[in-house]
Design a protein around this motif. Sequence first.
Motif, PDB file in Angstrom:
ATOM      1  N   LEU A  90      36.490  50.624  55.721  1.00  0.00           N
ATOM      2  CA  LEU A  90      36.805  49.550  54.782  1.00  0.00           C
ATOM      3  C   LEU A  90      36.571  50.046  53.358  1.00  0.00           C
ATOM      4  CD1 LEU A  90      37.511  46.603  54.066  1.00  0.00           C
ATOM      5  CD2 LEU A  90      35.053  46.088  54.215  1.00  0.00           C
ATOM      6  N   GLY A  91      37.658  50.082  52.575  1.00  0.00           N
ATOM      7  CA  GLY A  91      37.526  50.406  51.151  1.00  0.00           C
ATOM      8  C   GLY A  91      37.627  49.096  50.375  1.00  0.00           C
ATOM      9  N   ILE A  92      36.564  48.769  49.634  1.00  0.00           N
ATOM     10  CA  ILE A  92      36.555  47.479  48.906  1.00  0.00           C
ATOM     11  C   ILE A  92      36.022  47.710  47.497  1.00  0.00           C
ATOM     12  CG2 ILE A  92      34.255  46.868  49.798  1.00  0.00           C
ATOM     13  CD1 ILE A  92      35.308  43.918  49.874  1.00  0.00           C
ATOM     14  N   GLY A  93      36.630  47.015  46.521  1.00  0.00           N
ATOM     15  CA  GLY A  93      36.198  47.184  45.132  1.00  0.00           C
ATOM     16  C   GLY A  93      36.495  45.927  44.353  1.00  0.00           C
ATOM     17  N   PRO A  94      36.303  45.999  43.023  1.00  0.00           N
ATOM     18  CA  PRO A  94      36.417  44.782  42.212  1.00  0.00           C
ATOM     19  C   PRO A  94      37.827  44.217  42.109  1.00  0.00           C
ATOM     20  CG  PRO A  94      35.454  46.599  40.969  1.00  0.00           C
ATOM     21  CD  PRO A  94      35.905  47.147  42.256  1.00  0.00           C
ATOM     22  N   GLY A  95      38.869  45.000  42.460  1.00  0.00           N
ATOM     23  CA  GLY A  95      40.226  44.511  42.244  1.00  0.00           C
ATOM     24  C   GLY A  95      40.603  44.726  40.788  1.00  0.00           C
ATOM     25  N   ASP A  96      41.863  44.425  40.458  1.00  0.00           N
ATOM     26  CA  ASP A  96      42.197  44.657  39.041  1.00  0.00           C
ATOM     27  C   ASP A  96      42.635  43.374  38.343  1.00  0.00           C
ATOM     28  OD1 ASP A  96      45.142  46.470  40.006  1.00  0.00           O
ATOM     29  OD2 ASP A  96      44.894  44.346  39.589  1.00  0.00           O
ATOM     30  N   LYS A  97      42.297  43.327  37.064  1.00  0.00           N
ATOM     31  CA  LYS A  97      42.480  42.109  36.249  1.00  0.00           C
ATOM     32  C   LYS A  97      43.942  41.684  36.211  1.00  0.00           C
ATOM     33  CE  LYS A  97      41.025  40.084  31.861  1.00  0.00           C
ATOM     34  NZ  LYS A  97      42.179  39.187  32.020  1.00  0.00           N
ATOM     35  N   ALA A  98      44.834  42.673  36.100  1.00  0.00           N
ATOM     36  CA  ALA A  98      46.275  42.346  36.001  1.00  0.00           C
ATOM     37  C   ALA A  98      46.704  41.510  37.209  1.00  0.00           C
ATOM     38  CB  ALA A  98      47.089  43.637  35.948  1.00  0.00           C
ATOM     39  N   THR A  99      46.245  41.935  38.390  1.00  0.00           N
ATOM     40  CA  THR A  99      46.589  41.201  39.621  1.00  0.00           C
ATOM     41  C   THR A  99      46.021  39.787  39.568  1.00  0.00           C
ATOM     42  OG1 THR A  99      46.574  43.219  40.919  1.00  0.00           O
ATOM     43  CG2 THR A  99      46.228  41.164  42.120  1.00  0.00           C
ATOM     44  N   PHE A 100      44.735  39.684  39.203  1.00  0.00           N
ATOM     45  CA  PHE A 100      44.093  38.364  39.250  1.00  0.00           C
ATOM     46  C   PHE A 100      44.694  37.428  38.206  1.00  0.00           C
ATOM     47  CE2 PHE A 100      41.752  39.946  42.485  1.00  0.00           C
ATOM     48  CZ  PHE A 100      40.738  40.828  42.167  1.00  0.00           C
ATOM     49  N   ASP A 101      45.069  37.965  37.051  1.00  0.00           N
ATOM     50  CA  ASP A 101      45.728  37.116  36.039  1.00  0.00           C
ATOM     51  C   ASP A 101      47.019  36.545  36.623  1.00  0.00           C
ATOM     52  OD1 ASP A 101      44.853  39.144  33.104  1.00  0.00           O
ATOM     53  OD2 ASP A 101      43.723  37.701  34.328  1.00  0.00           O
ATOM     54  N   LYS A 102      47.779  37.386  37.335  1.00  0.00           N
ATOM     55  CA  LYS A 102      49.066  36.941  37.880  1.00  0.00           C
ATOM     56  C   LYS A 102      48.874  35.900  38.990  1.00  0.00           C
ATOM     57  CE  LYS A 102      52.459  40.299  36.512  1.00  0.00           C
ATOM     58  NZ  LYS A 102      51.979  41.711  36.481  1.00  0.00           N
ATOM     59  N   LEU A 103      47.736  36.025  39.702  1.00  0.00           N
ATOM     60  CA  LEU A 103      47.510  35.112  40.832  1.00  0.00           C
ATOM     61  C   LEU A 103      46.639  33.933  40.439  1.00  0.00           C
ATOM     62  CD1 LEU A 103      46.937  37.675  43.766  1.00  0.00           C
ATOM     63  CD2 LEU A 103      49.068  36.625  42.965  1.00  0.00           C
ATOM     64  N   GLY A 104      46.244  33.906  39.146  1.00  0.00           N
ATOM     65  CA  GLY A 104      45.420  32.780  38.690  1.00  0.00           C
ATOM     66  C   GLY A 104      44.051  32.765  39.328  1.00  0.00           C
ATOM     67  N   ILE A 105      43.512  33.962  39.609  1.00  0.00           N
ATOM     68  CA  ILE A 105      42.177  34.064  40.227  1.00  0.00           C
ATOM     69  C   ILE A 105      41.189  34.434  39.132  1.00  0.00           C
ATOM     70  CG2 ILE A 105      40.761  35.441  41.833  1.00  0.00           C
ATOM     71  CD1 ILE A 105      43.239  35.789  43.576  1.00  0.00           C
ATOM     72  N   ALA A 106      40.069  33.721  39.078  1.00  0.00           N
ATOM     73  CA  ALA A 106      39.038  34.037  38.074  1.00  0.00           C
ATOM     74  C   ALA A 106      38.256  35.252  38.566  1.00  0.00           C
ATOM     75  CB  ALA A 106      38.109  32.847  37.938  1.00  0.00           C
ATOM     76  N   TRP A 107      38.168  36.259  37.716  1.00  0.00           N
ATOM     77  CA  TRP A 107      37.503  37.513  38.085  1.00  0.00           C
ATOM     78  C   TRP A 107      36.049  37.410  37.621  1.00  0.00           C
ATOM     79  CZ3 TRP A 107      38.427  43.094  35.803  1.00  0.00           C
ATOM     80  CH2 TRP A 107      38.007  44.038  36.742  1.00  0.00           C
ATOM     81  N   GLU A 108      35.218  36.770  38.444  1.00  0.00           N
ATOM     82  CA  GLU A 108      33.845  36.517  38.015  1.00  0.00           C
ATOM     83  C   GLU A 108      32.833  37.348  38.796  1.00  0.00           C
ATOM     84  OE1 GLU A 108      34.832  31.899  36.882  1.00  0.00           O
ATOM     85  OE2 GLU A 108      34.046  32.438  38.855  1.00  0.00           O
TER      86      GLU A 108
END
Length: 320
Positions: A90-108
């Motif tokens: 399992l490779g897991i990390g913070p994800g990227d802001k560009a994706t979360f902005d597009k999906l309306g996910i708060a990156w907290e």
Amino acid sequence: MKFGIEIVPSMPIDEVVEVVKLAEDVGFEYAWITDHYNNRYVYQVLALLAKETETIRIGPGITNPYVRNPAITASAIATLDEISNGRANLGIGPGDKATFDKLGIAWEKPISRIKEAISIVRTLTAGEALDTGAKLDYKPVQEKIPVYMGAQGPMMLKTAGEVADGVLINASNPKDFEAAVPNIKEGAEAAGRSMDEIDVAAYTCTSVDEDPEKAANAAKIVVAFIAAGSPPFVLERHGLPADTQQKFGDLIAKGDFGGAIAAVDDALMEAFAIVGTPDDLVPKIEALGEMGVTQYVVGSPIGPDMKKSIKLVGDIIESF
Ligand SMILES: C[C@H](OP(=O)(O)OC[C@@H](O)[C@@H](O)[C@@H](O)Cn1c2nc(=O)[nH]c(=O)c-2cc2ccc(O)cc21)C(=O)N[C@@H](CCC(=O)N[C@@H](CCC(=O)O)C(=O)O)C(=O)O
């Protein structure tokens, strides 16, 4: 040095399977499939790879704790482990802001979220229950599915040292690992762990061909995107102009990919990519090994002709 390959499932799934099978045939030990909503779904791609390959270890490189509830990730990776007969990572990390902005996910609070997610995945895949009573009704093949963290920032790297079995670091230059490994070590020692327990993977931008110029040209667009996403501390480390991120971000935002490619100079190539003939790659990979890297991940673009490049890397794998 172990070898991995990064595949972005932006190409047809049959091609993904074909190149990962080829990578397995020529000696790669790990295949990492990136996880972005706009590409093919990572776990379906991985399931197919599990059925079509025999020995190569496979996993998301990387998913994140925001787009899926960690219990869903636990079930996805446990299922993959069953299909692959114990080859899941399992490779897991913070994800990227560009994706979360597009999906309306708060990156907290990414560090807290990742630590919590890893703890949930480990509890459930060990067959234990969460405080809520949530529990998987089946166990994976592996006693403990290895968890790798995608990390670049100092706090994320320390966290990886504390809790992860491996770290996937988006970087290609020894200077980045000279900075990163002490952070991982600090986290490991704080948790009473040793660096021997941690697989330090260079998740690189690699481009290899018999023609070094063709190899370099194939990497330029990837280097431009890396430059556009590089925080000030990375630019400073490589002695790059402070406006580099803004300059490439603007070019890419307006779709001027030709301009972005033309703006990639030797300093940027040196900082963000490993390109050339197989013979050119050997000393560069050795230099990463001297910095504590234990897995070399051949990442995008891999080369101007992906299948040929995979075979060319295969020719040097046994020399490590
Ligand atoms: C969050 C971020 O961590 P980072 O590791 O630098 O994140 C950059 C990238 O690693 C991250 O965007 C990854 O998801 C990118 N990424 C991928 N991202 C994707 O979305 N998909 C992929 O397939 C993918 C692959 C991948 C492979 C390797 C790799 O290294 C990264 C990859 C950061 O800013 N960290 C800082 C600050 C940490 C922080 O956020 N602290 C918070 C609170 C602390 C807390 O969270 O509790 C605060 O100070 O308020 C640090 O580490 O020092």
